[in-house]
Design a protein around this motif. Sequence first.
Motif, short mmCIF file in Angstrom:
data_model
loop_
_atom_site.label_atom_id
_atom_site.label_comp_id
_atom_site.label_asym_id
_atom_site.label_seq_id
_atom_site.Cartn_x
_atom_site.Cartn_y
_atom_site.Cartn_z
N ASP A 16 0.87 -1.18 0.00
CA ASP A 16 0.00 0.00 0.00
C ASP A 16 0.91 1.23 0.00
O ASP A 16 1.50 1.58 1.02
N VAL A 17 1.03 1.88 -1.18
CA VAL A 17 1.92 3.02 -1.35
C VAL A 17 1.14 4.30 -1.08
O VAL A 17 0.10 4.53 -1.69
N LYS A 18 1.65 5.11 -0.18
CA LYS A 18 0.99 6.37 0.16
C LYS A 18 1.14 7.35 -1.01
O LYS A 18 2.23 7.57 -1.50
N PRO A 19 0.02 7.97 -1.47
CA PRO A 19 0.12 8.94 -2.57
C PRO A 19 0.97 10.15 -2.17
O PRO A 19 1.07 10.51 -1.01
N GLY A 20 1.58 10.78 -3.17
CA GLY A 20 2.36 11.98 -2.93
C GLY A 20 3.79 11.72 -2.52
O GLY A 20 4.47 12.62 -2.05
N GLY A 21 4.27 10.48 -2.71
CA GLY A 21 5.65 10.18 -2.34
C GLY A 21 6.64 10.71 -3.36
O GLY A 21 6.28 11.29 -4.38
N ALA A 22 7.91 10.48 -3.09
CA ALA A 22 8.98 10.97 -3.96
C ALA A 22 9.22 9.99 -5.09
O ALA A 22 10.03 9.07 -4.99
N GLY A 23 8.49 10.13 -6.19
CA GLY A 23 8.71 9.30 -7.35
C GLY A 23 7.97 7.98 -7.31
O GLY A 23 7.10 7.74 -6.47
N ARG A 24 8.34 7.12 -8.24
CA ARG A 24 7.65 5.84 -8.40
C ARG A 24 8.14 4.80 -7.39
O ARG A 24 9.28 4.83 -6.97
N PHE A 25 7.23 3.89 -7.05
CA PHE A 25 7.57 2.74 -6.21
C PHE A 25 7.56 1.51 -7.12
O PHE A 25 6.63 1.32 -7.92
N ARG A 26 8.58 0.67 -6.98
CA ARG A 26 8.77 -0.44 -7.92
C ARG A 26 8.98 -1.74 -7.17
O ARG A 26 9.76 -1.79 -6.21
N VAL A 27 8.28 -2.77 -7.61
CA VAL A 27 8.50 -4.14 -7.13
C VAL A 27 8.90 -4.97 -8.33
O VAL A 27 8.15 -5.07 -9.31
N SER A 28 10.09 -5.56 -8.28
CA SER A 28 10.58 -6.38 -9.38
C SER A 28 10.54 -7.84 -8.99
O SER A 28 10.72 -8.20 -7.83
N THR A 29 10.27 -8.69 -9.97
CA THR A 29 10.28 -10.14 -9.80
C THR A 29 11.23 -10.71 -10.86
O THR A 29 11.71 -9.99 -11.73
N PRO A 30 11.51 -12.01 -10.81
CA PRO A 30 12.43 -12.57 -11.81
C PRO A 30 11.95 -12.46 -13.25
O PRO A 30 12.76 -12.54 -14.18
N LYS A 31 10.62 -12.21 -13.49
CA LYS A 31 10.12 -12.19 -14.86
C LYS A 31 9.40 -10.90 -15.25
O LYS A 31 9.11 -10.70 -16.43
N PHE A 32 9.08 -10.02 -14.30
CA PHE A 32 8.42 -8.77 -14.63
C PHE A 32 8.60 -7.80 -13.46
O PHE A 32 9.15 -8.17 -12.41
#
Length: 257
Positions: A173-189
């Motif tokens: 759950d990413v709080k709106p208004g943060g500093a830039g994008r939040f990224r979750v990477s997996t082995p395939k995407f």
Amino acid sequence: MTSCLRARALLALSLGPGAAESQLLDLEEHLERCESCREERGRLLALRALGTEPFEPLAEDAHARILAHLRQASCESAPASTKRFRFPTPLSWSLAGAVAAALALALAWPKGPPAPPEKRLVPVALARGTELAMSRAGALSFDGARVLYRAGTRLVLGPERTLALEQGALDVDVKPGGAGRFRVSTPKFAVEVLGTHFLVTLANVRALRGTARVLDLSDRPLAVVRAGEVWRLPVVPASPAAPAVVPAATAPPRARV
């Protein structure tokens, strides 16, 4: 590519609830390469911060003095038919501003005790690149996001609001208004968001709020997942194994009589 004119319009939308998640992601990409638009966002954020700053209320004696002065000026004023028009003096403008500020404070001043502060998770104080292997389910706070994880989850804390999920599942759950994008990477995407609540495993992404963008390992877009939608990793069918070539049996040559 987003132009500066469109970016300025998106900046105005980003200050309120009217901007879509995909628009905000386009805006963030433009701000990464445009210094002028970054400065404009700084000015808009400063104006918004000034609008949310609490004002100090007027003291009771100051309020009484303003009211007394207004009553005296009202009693000494001549009828409108015999009084000449005079341009407003700096003192009259100051009094008008003080009265307007007092009325605004009276209307905006909160009534009753303030609400209790929201309970928050303790931020993670680990070095970037730290690998976490979770033997039981739990939660952590990481760069403006609340992350719930299942037992058996293994992840790595990356740089610049990045998590690498190697095993298990996450509820982010990413709080709106943060500093830039939040990224979750997996082995395939990979999944990129700004202010979104989503679930991610090694095989699918589900958006619970906002919009999530799914990318391949070369950062090419694969899908945009909106609230209530699910994206699943395509299953590539295994190619059938080529049959082994078996040489035909040859009959032994006949002996001549």
